[in-house]
Scaffold this active site. Sequence first.
Site, PDB file in Angstrom:
ATOM      1  N   GLU A  41       0.891  -1.268  -0.155  1.00 46.91           N
ATOM      2  CA  GLU A  41      -0.120  -0.062  -0.079  1.00 46.91           C
ATOM      3  C   GLU A  41       0.934   1.321   0.097  1.00 46.91           C
ATOM      4  O   GLU A  41       1.916   1.269   0.550  1.00 46.91           O
ATOM      5  CB  GLU A  41      -0.865  -0.022   1.169  1.00 46.91           C
ATOM      6  CG  GLU A  41      -1.840   1.163   1.210  1.00 46.91           C
ATOM      7  CD  GLU A  41      -2.748   1.294   2.516  1.00 46.91           C
ATOM      8  OE1 GLU A  41      -3.721   1.961   2.685  1.00 46.91           O
ATOM      9  OE2 GLU A  41      -2.310   0.540   3.501  1.00 46.91           O
ATOM     10  N   LYS A 106      -9.835   2.581  -2.547  1.00 46.23           N
ATOM     11  CA  LYS A 106      -9.848   1.714  -1.498  1.00 46.23           C
ATOM     12  C   LYS A 106     -11.274   2.444  -0.988  1.00 46.23           C
ATOM     13  O   LYS A 106     -11.598   3.549  -0.727  1.00 46.23           O
ATOM     14  CB  LYS A 106      -8.700   2.288  -0.233  1.00 46.23           C
ATOM     15  CG  LYS A 106      -8.703   1.812   1.012  1.00 46.23           C
ATOM     16  CD  LYS A 106      -7.676   2.411   1.869  1.00 46.23           C
ATOM     17  CE  LYS A 106      -7.598   1.293   3.087  1.00 46.23           C
ATOM     18  NZ  LYS A 106      -6.514   2.042   4.047  1.00 46.23           N
ATOM     19  N   CYS A 140      -5.469  -2.999   2.480  1.00 44.60           N
ATOM     20  CA  CYS A 140      -5.410  -2.987   3.819  1.00 44.60           C
ATOM     21  C   CYS A 140      -6.617  -3.173   4.692  1.00 44.60           C
ATOM     22  O   CYS A 140      -7.086  -4.238   5.240  1.00 44.60           O
ATOM     23  CB  CYS A 140      -4.703  -1.468   4.198  1.00 44.60           C
ATOM     24  SG  CYS A 140      -3.811  -1.579   5.777  1.00 44.60           S
TER      25      CYS A 140
END
Length: 254
Positions: A41, A106, A140
């Site tokens: 990330e 995300k 994540c």
Amino acid sequence: MNNLKIKALEFDISWKDKEANFHQIEKLLENENADLFLLPEMFSTGFCMDAEEIADQSDQSLNWLKNIANKKEAAFSGSASVQENGKFYNRMYFVKPNGEVDFYDKRHLFSYSGEDKIYSKGDSRKIINFKGFRILLQVCYDLRFPVFSRNKNDFDLILYVSNWPESRISAWETLLKARAIENQSFVFGLNRIGIDGNNLKYPESSSYCFDAEGKIISNVLNQIISVDLDLNDLQNFRQKFPFLKDGDDFELKF
């Protein structure tokens, strides 16, 4: 088209220094070959909330990904801080060797760090087709939300790229395994290592690929986590244990 060789790079990301990170990755992967290379990330800057300072405004990270994908004749995937139309996104790219680009923004922003105050969340899931595999892209914190990654028999592999600190690493390992079992899917979780600009520590050897039974099938050597995936093995397992068909029906609201 039933096999996929993945190599993922655990490395200590230089804080806010894109050129240093590009150079480091190129050096570490110089003699490596794979179908797909996975990067952590915000691989070009570290997980940083100073978006005004670090966000790509002229596709720096994307252009570098295109160049290295072409040079290595392999796909590359990882996320970067990006500015677009006045908003900031934590954007996970998937760049194919021919230059074709897909991306996923995300969805679940890490409010504990204030990410939700700086970045805009994505509005959809993204599944990539590559070498016969259907690949779900995730970043994540998405890992903590199983409904968002629930397999509707529409993917074979989940990729999680992360900056997941040592203080919560047990949850990372447990949830990766759970996502593999519940979705009857391969799950590859890549973490960074080292200490970031916020003095958060990231442990070595905390990246794994799990199979649909929850077994670790990846190998680690010199910061490289590698695995050879066989789609036939996965399909045979799903046929033997057809659990996905018994799942609940639902619709995601964005």
